[in-house]
Design an enzyme around this catalytic site. Sequence first.
Site, PDB file in Angstrom:
ATOM      1  N   GLU A 240      19.926   8.941  61.168  1.00 18.70           N
ATOM      2  CA  GLU A 240      20.327  10.222  61.007  1.00 18.70           C
ATOM      3  C   GLU A 240      19.764  11.238  61.847  1.00 18.70           C
ATOM      4  O   GLU A 240      18.662  11.418  62.043  1.00 18.70           O
ATOM      5  CB  GLU A 240      19.996  10.584  59.476  1.00 18.70           C
TER       6      GLU A 240
ATOM      7  N   ARG B 238      19.619   5.299  50.659  1.00 18.48           N
ATOM      8  CA  ARG B 238      19.103   5.376  52.024  1.00 18.48           C
ATOM      9  C   ARG B 238      20.006   4.133  53.050  1.00 18.48           C
ATOM     10  O   ARG B 238      20.359   3.386  52.551  1.00 18.48           O
ATOM     11  CB  ARG B 238      17.582   4.671  52.176  1.00 18.48           C
TER      12      ARG B 238
ATOM     13  N   HIS C 109      24.056  13.297  54.419  1.00 16.85           N
ATOM     14  CA  HIS C 109      23.025  13.255  53.530  1.00 16.85           C
ATOM     15  C   HIS C 109      23.079  14.520  52.820  1.00 16.85           C
ATOM     16  O   HIS C 109      21.840  15.418  53.012  1.00 16.85           O
ATOM     17  CB  HIS C 109      21.949  13.027  54.497  1.00 16.85           C
TER      18      HIS C 109
END
Length: 325
Positions: free
Chosen positions: A267, A238, A286
């Site tokens: 994000e 993360r 991601h």
Amino acid sequence: MKKNVVLFSKIPADQQARLEEAFNLAVFNRGSNSDLANYAKVLANAEGMIGNIPTKVNDEFLSQTPKLKAAATISVGFDNYDLIALKKHGIRLMNTPKVLTESTADLIFTLLMATARRTVELSNLIHNGKWKKGITPEYYGTDIYGKTIGILGMGRIGQAIAKRAYCGFDMNIIYYNRSAHTEIEQAYKAKRLELDNVLKQADFVVIILPLTKETTQLITKEKLTLMKPSAILINGARGKIVDQQALFEALKNKTIKAAGLDVFEVEPLPTDSPLLQLNNVLLSPHVGSATAETRYAMAKCAVDNIIAALKDEKPTDNWVNPEVG
Ligand code: DGY
């Protein structure tokens, strides 16, 4: 009577059909009308939720979902959920931990290798018509084979990374984890160290910790200064685990060599992010678990989870908070 369930993610048609058969399904459409407020009535009547909900699931949210009994994420991470609030409201939470282990470890190794060997930069060199003669030292990469990898987090994915590092690349493995994993220490000659020592000794630092209160901003400016100037940082966990501004400065000032990042503080990464100015950072959006096979398996696992939870079946090992009962 069928229970009301809200689906928050796009999932394969056959898995959505299973939900439609089992429940009265409302689909939250991210493409249009995606304001959660429009769903307040639906959520107020929902007994279950599945998918990646675009908001924090905390006490405030849950006070508006009085009928909710269970939530199923389509991810291993569940940092979006406040576990104390879930307990207070008696809500079961399930995730999809096992099915994405290998593809996430693959992606992290892809980032590690591509960052070390500067694959994207060198590919761009050819695309831009700049490969005129042999490659000069300024474009040389970094060896991986036989180097030291420091893995922060020795859960399932950390272990899958250790296996690749040891069996495939003869790497020396050091790791930082709350508890020791003696079977991994024996299988891959891994050594558990304090965080600072991992950062000081590793040629590659790989972050695969869950995001918790303790791991938020764990990798500060000071921690980055412990890393070798030749070291490479990979974050597949993360973004909030790392101070991103401090990382930008470390990369810019070359106090570390490079970074490969699949996750970011915000994000999608804003288009004015200073990270985009740098050549020594490789970015991916991601996508740790984003293969067709794995995303299918995750959707199926989450559908199994919500069906089981709302049938009141016993907790399985996908149950994040079995204490709720
Ligand atoms: C996970 O499964 O937690 C991935 O990071 C996607 O959120």
